[in-house]
Design a protein around this motif. Structure first.
Motif, PDB file in Angstrom:
ATOM      1  N   GLU A 149      47.836  46.674  49.775  1.00  0.00           N
ATOM      2  CA  GLU A 149      47.291  47.731  48.766  1.00  0.00           C
ATOM      3  C   GLU A 149      48.423  47.642  47.622  1.00  0.00           C
ATOM      4  O   GLU A 149      48.050  47.954  46.380  1.00  0.00           O
ATOM      5  CB  GLU A 149      47.521  49.162  49.698  1.00  0.00           C
ATOM      6  CG  GLU A 149      46.673  49.727  50.100  1.00  0.00           C
ATOM      7  CD  GLU A 149      46.972  51.042  50.886  1.00  0.00           C
ATOM      8  OE1 GLU A 149      48.172  51.569  50.445  1.00  0.00           O
ATOM      9  OE2 GLU A 149      46.323  51.307  51.725  1.00  0.00           O
ATOM     10  N   LYS A 150      49.594  47.264  47.799  1.00  0.00           N
ATOM     11  CA  LYS A 150      50.725  47.222  46.850  1.00  0.00           C
ATOM     12  C   LYS A 150      50.324  46.111  45.805  1.00  0.00           C
ATOM     13  O   LYS A 150      50.813  46.062  44.572  1.00  0.00           O
ATOM     14  CB  LYS A 150      52.027  46.973  47.455  1.00  0.00           C
ATOM     15  CG  LYS A 150      52.371  47.883  48.478  1.00  0.00           C
ATOM     16  CD  LYS A 150      53.073  48.952  47.934  1.00  0.00           C
ATOM     17  CE  LYS A 150      53.319  49.877  49.183  1.00  0.00           C
ATOM     18  NZ  LYS A 150      54.200  51.280  48.761  1.00  0.00           N
ATOM     19  N   ASN A 151      49.787  45.056  46.007  1.00  0.00           N
ATOM     20  CA  ASN A 151      49.548  43.730  45.114  1.00  0.00           C
ATOM     21  C   ASN A 151      48.058  43.416  44.892  1.00  0.00           C
ATOM     22  O   ASN A 151      47.923  42.398  44.205  1.00  0.00           O
ATOM     23  CB  ASN A 151      50.316  42.662  45.471  1.00  0.00           C
ATOM     24  CG  ASN A 151      50.107  41.895  46.805  1.00  0.00           C
ATOM     25  OD1 ASN A 151      48.928  42.292  47.221  1.00  0.00           O
ATOM     26  ND2 ASN A 151      50.968  41.167  47.282  1.00  0.00           N
ATOM     27  N   ASP A 152      47.128  43.983  45.650  1.00  0.00           N
ATOM     28  CA  ASP A 152      45.704  43.521  45.483  1.00  0.00           C
ATOM     29  C   ASP A 152      45.318  43.584  44.025  1.00  0.00           C
ATOM     30  O   ASP A 152      44.585  42.427  43.699  1.00  0.00           O
ATOM     31  CB  ASP A 152      44.895  44.508  46.208  1.00  0.00           C
ATOM     32  CG  ASP A 152      43.643  43.726  46.191  1.00  0.00           C
ATOM     33  OD1 ASP A 152      43.418  42.823  46.865  1.00  0.00           O
ATOM     34  OD2 ASP A 152      42.579  44.722  45.808  1.00  0.00           O
ATOM     35  N   ALA A 153      45.366  44.455  43.344  1.00  0.00           N
ATOM     36  CA  ALA A 153      45.006  44.777  41.805  1.00  0.00           C
ATOM     37  C   ALA A 153      45.503  43.690  40.970  1.00  0.00           C
ATOM     38  O   ALA A 153      44.703  42.781  40.450  1.00  0.00           O
ATOM     39  CB  ALA A 153      45.139  46.050  41.236  1.00  0.00           C
ATOM     40  N   ASP A 154      46.957  43.596  41.401  1.00  0.00           N
ATOM     41  CA  ASP A 154      47.645  42.717  40.198  1.00  0.00           C
ATOM     42  C   ASP A 154      47.113  41.157  40.751  1.00  0.00           C
ATOM     43  O   ASP A 154      47.019  40.150  39.839  1.00  0.00           O
ATOM     44  CB  ASP A 154      49.085  42.787  40.451  1.00  0.00           C
ATOM     45  CG  ASP A 154      49.524  43.826  39.919  1.00  0.00           C
ATOM     46  OD1 ASP A 154      48.848  44.440  39.030  1.00  0.00           O
ATOM     47  OD2 ASP A 154      50.730  44.445  40.246  1.00  0.00           O
ATOM     48  N   THR A 155      47.048  40.827  42.116  1.00  0.00           N
ATOM     49  CA  THR A 155      46.685  39.488  42.437  1.00  0.00           C
ATOM     50  C   THR A 155      45.310  39.012  41.835  1.00  0.00           C
ATOM     51  O   THR A 155      45.024  38.119  41.336  1.00  0.00           O
ATOM     52  CB  THR A 155      46.718  39.225  43.950  1.00  0.00           C
ATOM     53  OG1 THR A 155      47.922  39.686  44.532  1.00  0.00           O
ATOM     54  CG2 THR A 155      46.611  37.961  44.485  1.00  0.00           C
ATOM     55  N   ARG A 156      44.348  40.049  42.151  1.00  0.00           N
ATOM     56  CA  ARG A 156      43.053  39.569  41.585  1.00  0.00           C
ATOM     57  C   ARG A 156      42.865  39.676  40.275  1.00  0.00           C
ATOM     58  O   ARG A 156      42.335  38.552  39.751  1.00  0.00           O
ATOM     59  CB  ARG A 156      41.992  40.970  41.821  1.00  0.00           C
ATOM     60  CG  ARG A 156      41.559  40.945  43.435  1.00  0.00           C
ATOM     61  CD  ARG A 156      41.026  42.067  43.707  1.00  0.00           C
ATOM     62  NE  ARG A 156      40.585  42.694  44.958  1.00  0.00           N
ATOM     63  CZ  ARG A 156      39.600  42.447  45.819  1.00  0.00           C
ATOM     64  NH1 ARG A 156      38.421  42.078  45.366  1.00  0.00           N
ATOM     65  NH2 ARG A 156      39.694  42.931  46.777  1.00  0.00           N
TER      66      ARG A 156
END
Ligand code: UTP
Length: 407
Positions: A149-156
């Motif tokens: 949840e913490k890094n999903d948006a940034d990773t994508r």
């Protein structure tokens, strides 16, 4: 869960501080908090402070395929592995849900730039390593990327911004792992904001169930994938879906394979392959007696000398069979960001509490037959855990350069 139910359970568990200021929250925040409380696993939270390693069964040696043995059957293994890739039986799973707290950055670890004269991100290194194989096989391998949840948006966003580093986007799927609550040294649940429990990724052990919950098992089946090669985000030198490793595991009838490096010395702080009550397993360095750590075979090699590097191959069928088995919970001391009772946000410099994790290594114990496969450390193991010192950005840069990678 209703407010009354939450109050009842939190009172019983001496965690009523969680409800402080509840009335001042928006309806949405209240619902969010009640959902978080409902999802708490109290058996796990009760383990706070129990940092002793999970008890092990009887440990005996498990032999690895040595470099010499692999060299003598290289052609055969390699051909078999390449064929499995070309038959679309292989998938790759990047474990990138960790927080990388030792690096001290809030960004996903894979965004770290290891380049010196040009940009060369960890994610890029991994994709390039994978593409060495896909070029040889002349076909692509599905890549499943676990985030949190913490890094999903940034990773994508990072992958999209960099055009997936040249990998076809239709072969890349992301999924989000589960989170777990964290507690302070008194076992009290930490809050990360008003009406929000502090949570963090629950370890890399839940990767397969998270993949399944995200609906990606259907993708695995639809593509005919029979084997999944899981690997850590931080080893920039590793080979991914290495045909020789795949072929060896398949030909030796394993339901799992594990890349290993020869331990640098008996005291090296690395988990090693073994049998536990007759089953393949991994014993951590702190669980080995001095005598076992120093034991040598007739050829003078360490009996417990095959260090694991978090690069495993699993047969999907077997993973499905063990999917609902309970994995041990590891209680680890970590730095956990939190909000104080009077609303101050704290980013601690030192560990301040416990997180609860399950680990992918514990899955090996659930396999019937594992094939440990030795690789040359200097060619395949450059983990980045810290910025400087052992297993760091500095040491990984040196190793990449030694292997002819331009930075
Ligand atoms: P590490 O044990 O190095 O943990 O993870 P970490 O969270 O990345 O780093 P520190 O300990 O906070 O500094 C080994 C691998 O497992 C993944 C990591 O992303 C890394 O590839 N991992 C770890 C997950 O995918 N999920 C987790 O919950 C934990």
């Amino acid at each position: 869960m209703t407010r009354e139910e939450a109050v009842a359970i939190l009172t019983e568990k001496h965690q009523m501080h969680v409800m402080e200021g509840f009335d001042a929250l928006t309806k949405q925040q209240q619902e969010g908090l009640l959902k978080q409380v409902e999802a708490l696993d109290w058996d796990v939270i009760a383990l706070a402070g129990q940092t002793e390693p999970v008890a092990k069964g009887a440990i005996t040696p498990l032999e690895s395929l040595t470099l010499e043995e692999i060299a003598s059957r290289y052609e055969e293994y390699h051909k078999e592995g390449l064929r499995a890739i070309q038959d679309h039986k292989i998938g790759a799973v990047l474990l990138a849900g960790g927080m990388g707290t030792r690096l001290g950055s809030d960004r996903p670890k894979g965004e770290l730039n290891v380049g010196l004269t040009k940009d060369r991100y960890i994610f890029q290194c991994l994709i390039e390593n994978l593409m060495e194989v896909t070029k040889e096989a002349a076909c692509f391998i599905p890549l499943y990327i676990m985030t949190s949840e913490k890094n999903d948006a940034d990773t994508r966003a990072f992958f999209a911004d960099h055009n997936y580093f040249g990998y076809p986007a239709e072969y890349v799927k992301f999924f989000v792992q589960d989170m777990a609550a964290a507690v302070d040294y008194e076992g009290k649940l930490l809050m990360e904001d008003h009406g929000r429990l502090a949570t963090s990724p629950n370890g890399n052990g839940g990767w397969f169930s998270s993949l399944a919950r995200a609906g990606l098992l259907e993708d695995v089946h639809a593509r005919g994938v029979e084997w999944l090669n899981i690997f850590a985000v931080d080893n920039v030198l590793q080979k991914i879906c290495d045909p020789t490793f795949l072929g060896a595991t398949i030909l030796h009838g394993g339901d799992c394979g594990s890349k290993v490096v020869s331990k640098a010395n008996p005291q090296e702080k690395v988990g090693v392959m073994c049998r536990e009550d007759g089953k393949p397993s991994i014993v951590e360095y702190y669980e080995l007696s001095d005598e076992m750590a120093n034991e040598r075979d007739a050829k003078g090699n360490l009996v417990y000398g095959s260090g694991v590097i978090l690069n495993y191959l699993f047969r999907v069928e077997r993973l499905e069979a063990i999917m609902n088995e309970k994995m041990p919970t590891h209680v680890v001391e970590k730095k956990i960001n939190y909000m104080t009772a009077d609303g101050r946000y704290v980013k601690p410099e030192e560990p301040n509490g416990y997180k609860f994790e399950s680990l992918a290594v514990d899955m090996i114990r659930l396999m019937e037959h594992c094939v440990p496969f030795e690789v040359v450390r200097e060619k395949e193991f450059a983990p980045i855990k810290n910025l400087h010192g052992v297993d760091s950005l500095d040491s990984a840069r040196e190793l990449l350069q030694q292997n002819g990678v331009e930075l």
